[in-house]
Design a protein around this motif. Sequence first.
Motif, PDB file in Angstrom:
ATOM      1  N   THR A  25      84.974 -51.515  26.073  1.00 43.45           N
ATOM      2  CA  THR A  25      83.941 -50.823  25.299  1.00 43.45           C
ATOM      3  C   THR A  25      84.549 -49.665  24.522  1.00 43.45           C
ATOM      4  O   THR A  25      84.237 -49.456  23.346  1.00 43.45           O
ATOM      5  CB  THR A  25      82.833 -50.305  26.228  1.00 43.45           C
ATOM      6  OG1 THR A  25      82.242 -51.413  26.912  1.00 43.45           O
ATOM      7  CG2 THR A  25      81.759 -49.580  25.434  1.00 43.45           C
ATOM      8  N   ARG A  26      85.445 -48.936  25.167  1.00 44.06           N
ATOM      9  CA  ARG A  26      86.068 -47.800  24.484  1.00 44.06           C
ATOM     10  C   ARG A  26      86.951 -48.269  23.332  1.00 44.06           C
ATOM     11  O   ARG A  26      86.968 -47.660  22.264  1.00 44.06           O
ATOM     12  CB  ARG A  26      86.879 -46.972  25.484  1.00 44.06           C
ATOM     13  CG  ARG A  26      86.001 -46.248  26.512  1.00 44.06           C
ATOM     14  CD  ARG A  26      86.819 -45.625  27.612  1.00 44.06           C
ATOM     15  NE  ARG A  26      87.661 -44.535  27.116  1.00 44.06           N
ATOM     16  CZ  ARG A  26      88.573 -43.914  27.849  1.00 44.06           C
ATOM     17  NH1 ARG A  26      88.779 -44.301  29.110  1.00 44.06           N
ATOM     18  NH2 ARG A  26      89.284 -42.925  27.333  1.00 44.06           N
ATOM     19  N   GLU A  75      79.385 -58.400  29.140  1.00 46.09           N
ATOM     20  CA  GLU A  75      78.402 -57.539  28.468  1.00 46.09           C
ATOM     21  C   GLU A  75      78.634 -57.496  26.960  1.00 46.09           C
ATOM     22  O   GLU A  75      77.699 -57.590  26.166  1.00 46.09           O
ATOM     23  CB  GLU A  75      78.465 -56.131  29.052  1.00 46.09           C
ATOM     24  CG  GLU A  75      77.421 -55.162  28.494  1.00 46.09           C
ATOM     25  CD  GLU A  75      75.991 -55.598  28.805  1.00 46.09           C
ATOM     26  OE1 GLU A  75      75.107 -55.288  27.975  1.00 46.09           O
ATOM     27  OE2 GLU A  75      75.760 -56.239  29.840  1.00 46.09           O
ATOM     28  N   LEU A  76      79.899 -57.375  26.560  1.00 49.97           N
ATOM     29  CA  LEU A  76      80.210 -57.346  25.131  1.00 49.97           C
ATOM     30  C   LEU A  76      79.813 -58.655  24.451  1.00 49.97           C
ATOM     31  O   LEU A  76      79.290 -58.656  23.334  1.00 49.97           O
ATOM     32  CB  LEU A  76      81.706 -57.080  24.921  1.00 49.97           C
ATOM     33  CG  LEU A  76      82.184 -55.637  25.139  1.00 49.97           C
ATOM     34  CD1 LEU A  76      83.705 -55.569  25.116  1.00 49.97           C
ATOM     35  CD2 LEU A  76      81.590 -54.699  24.092  1.00 49.97           C
ATOM     36  N   VAL A 112      86.670 -51.154  21.623  1.00 48.21           N
ATOM     37  CA  VAL A 112      85.887 -51.822  20.574  1.00 48.21           C
ATOM     38  C   VAL A 112      84.907 -50.865  19.905  1.00 48.21           C
ATOM     39  O   VAL A 112      84.762 -50.867  18.672  1.00 48.21           O
ATOM     40  CB  VAL A 112      85.123 -53.029  21.161  1.00 48.21           C
ATOM     41  CG1 VAL A 112      84.160 -53.621  20.138  1.00 48.21           C
ATOM     42  CG2 VAL A 112      86.098 -54.078  21.650  1.00 48.21           C
ATOM     43  N   ARG A 113      84.239 -50.034  20.706  1.00 48.83           N
ATOM     44  CA  ARG A 113      83.123 -49.238  20.190  1.00 48.83           C
ATOM     45  C   ARG A 113      83.457 -47.776  19.907  1.00 48.83           C
ATOM     46  O   ARG A 113      82.977 -47.191  18.945  1.00 48.83           O
ATOM     47  CB  ARG A 113      81.966 -49.250  21.196  1.00 48.83           C
ATOM     48  CG  ARG A 113      81.479 -50.625  21.603  1.00 48.83           C
ATOM     49  CD  ARG A 113      80.562 -51.209  20.581  1.00 48.83           C
ATOM     50  NE  ARG A 113      79.807 -52.336  21.134  1.00 48.83           N
ATOM     51  CZ  ARG A 113      79.362 -53.347  20.410  1.00 48.83           C
ATOM     52  NH1 ARG A 113      79.585 -53.374  19.121  1.00 48.83           N
ATOM     53  NH2 ARG A 113      78.689 -54.341  20.964  1.00 48.83           N
ATOM     54  N   GLU A 114      84.276 -47.177  20.777  1.00 46.52           N
ATOM     55  CA  GLU A 114      84.377 -45.721  20.768  1.00 46.52           C
ATOM     56  C   GLU A 114      85.723 -45.172  20.305  1.00 46.52           C
ATOM     57  O   GLU A 114      85.784 -44.119  19.674  1.00 46.52           O
ATOM     58  CB  GLU A 114      84.079 -45.184  22.181  1.00 46.52           C
ATOM     59  CG  GLU A 114      82.723 -45.608  22.718  1.00 46.52           C
ATOM     60  CD  GLU A 114      82.600 -45.371  24.215  1.00 46.52           C
ATOM     61  OE1 GLU A 114      83.506 -44.737  24.799  1.00 46.52           O
ATOM     62  OE2 GLU A 114      81.598 -45.821  24.791  1.00 46.52           O
ATOM     63  N   VAL A 144      79.485 -59.334  20.437  1.00 45.90           N
ATOM     64  CA  VAL A 144      80.930 -59.324  20.192  1.00 45.90           C
ATOM     65  C   VAL A 144      81.480 -60.697  20.559  1.00 45.90           C
ATOM     66  O   VAL A 144      81.045 -61.314  21.533  1.00 45.90           O
ATOM     67  CB  VAL A 144      81.620 -58.225  21.035  1.00 45.90           C
ATOM     68  CG1 VAL A 144      83.137 -58.275  20.864  1.00 45.90           C
ATOM     69  CG2 VAL A 144      81.096 -56.844  20.643  1.00 45.90           C
ATOM     70  N   GLU A 189      82.555 -56.261  31.885  1.00 47.42           N
ATOM     71  CA  GLU A 189      82.497 -55.646  30.561  1.00 47.42           C
ATOM     72  C   GLU A 189      82.645 -56.695  29.461  1.00 47.42           C
ATOM     73  O   GLU A 189      81.962 -56.648  28.432  1.00 47.42           O
ATOM     74  CB  GLU A 189      83.615 -54.602  30.465  1.00 47.42           C
ATOM     75  CG  GLU A 189      83.422 -53.586  29.376  1.00 47.42           C
ATOM     76  CD  GLU A 189      84.518 -52.533  29.386  1.00 47.42           C
ATOM     77  OE1 GLU A 189      84.495 -51.710  28.459  1.00 47.42           O
ATOM     78  OE2 GLU A 189      85.386 -52.549  30.272  1.00 47.42           O
ATOM     79  N   GLN A 234      90.331 -56.135  14.292  1.00 51.16           N
ATOM     80  CA  GLN A 234      90.984 -55.434  15.399  1.00 51.16           C
ATOM     81  C   GLN A 234      91.572 -56.414  16.404  1.00 51.16           C
ATOM     82  O   GLN A 234      90.933 -57.404  16.754  1.00 51.16           O
ATOM     83  CB  GLN A 234      89.978 -54.522  16.109  1.00 51.16           C
ATOM     84  CG  GLN A 234      90.583 -53.681  17.237  1.00 51.16           C
ATOM     85  CD  GLN A 234      89.507 -52.962  18.040  1.00 51.16           C
ATOM     86  OE1 GLN A 234      88.618 -53.595  18.608  1.00 51.16           O
ATOM     87  NE2 GLN A 234      89.575 -51.641  18.068  1.00 51.16           N
ATOM     88  N   GLU A 273      76.231 -58.718  23.814  1.00 49.92           N
ATOM     89  CA  GLU A 273      75.856 -57.805  22.736  1.00 49.92           C
ATOM     90  C   GLU A 273      76.235 -58.337  21.356  1.00 49.92           C
ATOM     91  O   GLU A 273      75.979 -57.695  20.339  1.00 49.92           O
ATOM     92  CB  GLU A 273      76.519 -56.444  22.954  1.00 49.92           C
ATOM     93  CG  GLU A 273      75.975 -55.689  24.152  1.00 49.92           C
ATOM     94  CD  GLU A 273      76.769 -54.425  24.439  1.00 49.92           C
ATOM     95  OE1 GLU A 273      77.731 -54.146  23.684  1.00 49.92           O
ATOM     96  OE2 GLU A 273      76.417 -53.709  25.394  1.00 49.92           O
TER      97      GLU A 273
END
Length: 262
Positions: free
Chosen positions: A241-242, A21-22, A244-246, A27, A18, A169, A25
């Motif tokens: 992901t949760r 992947e970030l 950072v993104r969600e 990040v 993960e 963050q 993308e």
Amino acid sequence: MKCGGSTLAALPVSFFDELNELQREGVKPVIVHGGGPAISETLSKLGIETEFVNGLRKTNEAVLDVVEMVLSGGINKEIVRKILQNGAQAFGLSGVDGQLILAKPAANAHEIGFVGEVTEVNAAIIEVVMEMGYIPVIAPIGIDEDGQRYNINADTAAGAVASHLGVEQMIVVTDVPGILKTVNGEKQVLAEVTVTEIEAMIASGEIYGGMIPKVRAAVQCIQGKVREVVIVSGQEPGVLTRAVREGGIGTRIIRTNEGRLS
């Protein structure tokens, strides 16, 4: 991102996938790590006594040598290897390198020895490493202008790095799902908590031990440029992901009630 050394050792491969992947993308993760259990284990093997004062390790020169050896020479390189093995690029640093983390003695140095407070972070070094495409992995050893080393609490170091980088963050990856509060006799994870509520929980004893430096560091950096700190368990599926993104994971620490999501 702050990760405990023992937490990182137990993280699943999916966590590093993960992270990779970030980064792809766009990040730009920055990792500050601890290593308390490994330090304690090494001190024990060497027959060096260790004790804690308000969650911080009392540090003399002998302890400091072990702290630097374990953090900079052991755990730091283990994290870099794990990131590399999962396809991302990482660059290991100590706060001593290039005077990355400048420090001064803690206010209660007479009680805890060579434990430091961060006075400055050379953010330019971290930014150059990120521009080269690497994830900076930082061991929290500080240094002063005279070359004296200091043991810096990893949560405190991470908060200082986040503030000096001006990020919005900070994620604190732990082995617990967040800040717990007793409600009707049961421990529940707080979805959100303000700085004022944290102080009340410390005063009441609901936040204690090693969690105190974590939340104190969060409070300090939120009073700076950081918008929020999220405390999460690294074992949760899709945790990064949760976070950072969600959202909707762990405990989100915010400045005031005005920042609440609901």
